[in-house]
Design an enzyme around this catalytic site. Structure first.
Site, short mmCIF file in Angstrom:
data_model
loop_
_atom_site.label_atom_id
_atom_site.label_comp_id
_atom_site.label_asym_id
_atom_site.label_seq_id
_atom_site.Cartn_x
_atom_site.Cartn_y
_atom_site.Cartn_z
N HIS A 61 1.60 13.22 -3.19
CA HIS A 61 0.38 12.45 -2.95
C HIS A 61 -0.79 13.38 -2.63
CE1 HIS A 61 3.11 8.86 -1.68
NE2 HIS A 61 3.22 9.17 -2.95
N GLU A 110 4.77 4.39 -1.03
CA GLU A 110 4.55 4.00 0.37
C GLU A 110 5.43 2.82 0.77
OE1 GLU A 110 3.23 6.03 2.18
OE2 GLU A 110 1.89 7.13 0.85
N HIS A 117 8.47 4.23 1.89
CA HIS A 117 8.35 4.95 3.17
C HIS A 117 8.35 3.96 4.35
CE1 HIS A 117 6.09 8.29 0.77
NE2 HIS A 117 7.34 8.12 0.39
N GLU A 166 -2.21 12.18 4.05
CA GLU A 166 -0.91 12.44 3.42
C GLU A 166 -0.22 13.64 4.07
OE1 GLU A 166 0.21 10.30 1.41
OE2 GLU A 166 -1.40 9.49 0.18
N TYR A 194 -5.92 16.85 -7.48
CA TYR A 194 -6.15 16.64 -8.92
C TYR A 194 -7.35 15.73 -9.15
CZ TYR A 194 -4.95 15.01 -13.68
OH TYR A 194 -4.96 14.67 -15.01
MN MN Z 1 4.02 7.93 2.75
FE FE Z 2 1.78 9.11 0.94
#
Ligand code: MN
Ligand code: FE
Length: 361
Positions: A132, A235, A238, A98, A138
């Site tokens: 992300h 994603e 993206h 990420e 987390y």
């Molecule tokens: Mn991405």
């Molecule tokens: Fe990502």
């Protein structure tokens, strides 16, 4: 041509020719210098629309409950070592990946494009990679996994190292002073968008997405599964962003779209697919818990071809069908189930529980 606007006591004269020239100078690369960041008039309408979609999908990791996951992680009757291994590989790979994507978006792509609306949507993309990366932190802290272990996986698992080298080798050399009037550099930049958007986010993320969602489908690690579903929804935006950007770059610079270049991109995808298959074999050393290795391998072939076609390139395995149709369904989080509405329902549930408790007393 001039147009005069009267605003109160002030008169503003719009030079239509100058405005049109500014619009025409908006380009993916080599456009007008845009320090002033004037979004209007919009030329890349898709970029602004996508920005709004991405914003509407906003989520925060710590709003997803991890209690059930923690319970299951510790209980040998519920989860096997093989299942824990998949989660570990997922966390190990994504905690590095990420950040690599976010860095490339911010320091390569967003630096080199010139139209402000493109910078706007790329800024949002980079922020989503931060979300992300934060979600992995987390997960790691909730499950009590030693953070040094994740760092070690990133450096010591050969198939993860190979995947990361595959993408960073085209990121490090492309920084802000790259001469983008040179056609070879234009190709490098287009290839960077292709590798990150289609090979990495579009294909190499999907082996683990598939495995983790398949556990989720068996009611294992519901919190992690939920976070991966939100991540996956991000994603897909993206992939679409980088695909549109790639297509517009090619459209505006037709001289780079040669047969050689197309073959180079197909070969690059083939290399990315091979690396992903090696990685999947590491994640699934034995067929386990309803996960069949062969299905995941051919799923990668299937998805890679969808990415190639999306960019106007010929598929590597024409006619291949999707071996995991349930995955497509699971990936499709409907707009109505968006994060904030989901959260409202959660709150309603918890207040309903409190009422029940009072009644018991
Ligand atoms: Mn991405
Ligand atoms: Fe990502």
């Amino acid at each position: 041509m001039q147009k005069t606007f009267q605003v109160g006591s002030k008169t503003f004269v719009l030079d239509q020719d100058k405005a049109e020239a500014a619009f025409a100078a908006k380009k993916v690369i080599n456009g007008r210098e845009t320090m002033t960041f004037n979004l209007l008039p919009l030329k890349y309408q898709w970029a602004y629309e996508l920005y709004r979609t991405m914003k509407a999908n906003h989520w925060e990791p710590e709003d997803i409950p991890m209690g059930k996951d923690i319970e299951q992680w510790r209980d040998d009757r519920v989860v096997s070592d093989q299942e824990r291994w998949i989660i570990r590989m997922g966390i190990g790979y994504f905690s590095a990946a990420e950040g690599i994507v976010g860095d490339n978006i911010q320091h390569v792509i967003r630096e080199l494009v010139t139209a402000p609306e493109l910078k706007l949507v790329l800024g949002r993309h980079a922020h989503e990679e931060n979300i992300h990366a934060d979600s992995l932190l987390y997960m790691i802290s909730s499950l009590g996994i030693n953070p040094h272990e994740c760092e070690a996986m990133f450096e010591d698992v050969d198939t993860i190292v190979a995947k990361n080298q595959f993408v960073t080798r085209i990121s490090k050399g492309l920084r802000r002073d790259l001469d983008l009037t040179d056609p070879d550099n234009k190709k490098l930049f287009a290839k960077n968008m292709f590798i990150f958007g289609q090979c990495m986010e579009g294909t190499q993320f999907y082996g683990l997405f598939g495995m983790i969602l398949s556990l989720y489908r068996q009611n294992k690690f519901p919190g992690i599964g939920q976070m991966f579903r939100y991540t996956l929804r991000d994603e897909s935006n993206h992939i679409e962003l980088l695909r549109n950007l790639f297509m517009d770059l090619v459209e505006e610079n037709r001289e780079i779209w040669t047969e050689d270049f197309k073959e180079d991109l197909r070969a690059t995808m083939a290399e990315g697919v091979q690396l992903e298959k090696d990685f999947i074999k590491d994640c699934l050393p034995v067929n386990a818990v309803g996960l069949v290795l062969e299905d995941f391998l051919s799923y990668i072939d299937y998805i890679a071809d969808r990415r190639l076609e999306g960019c106007g390139l010929a598929p590597l395995n024409p006619g291949i069908s999707n071996p995991l149709p349930w995955l497509a369904e699971m990936m499709d989080i409907k707009k109505e189930q968006n994060f904030f509405e989901g959260r409202v329902t959660e709150y309603q549930k918890s207040s309903a529980l409190e009422v029940a408790d009072d009644d018991d007393l």
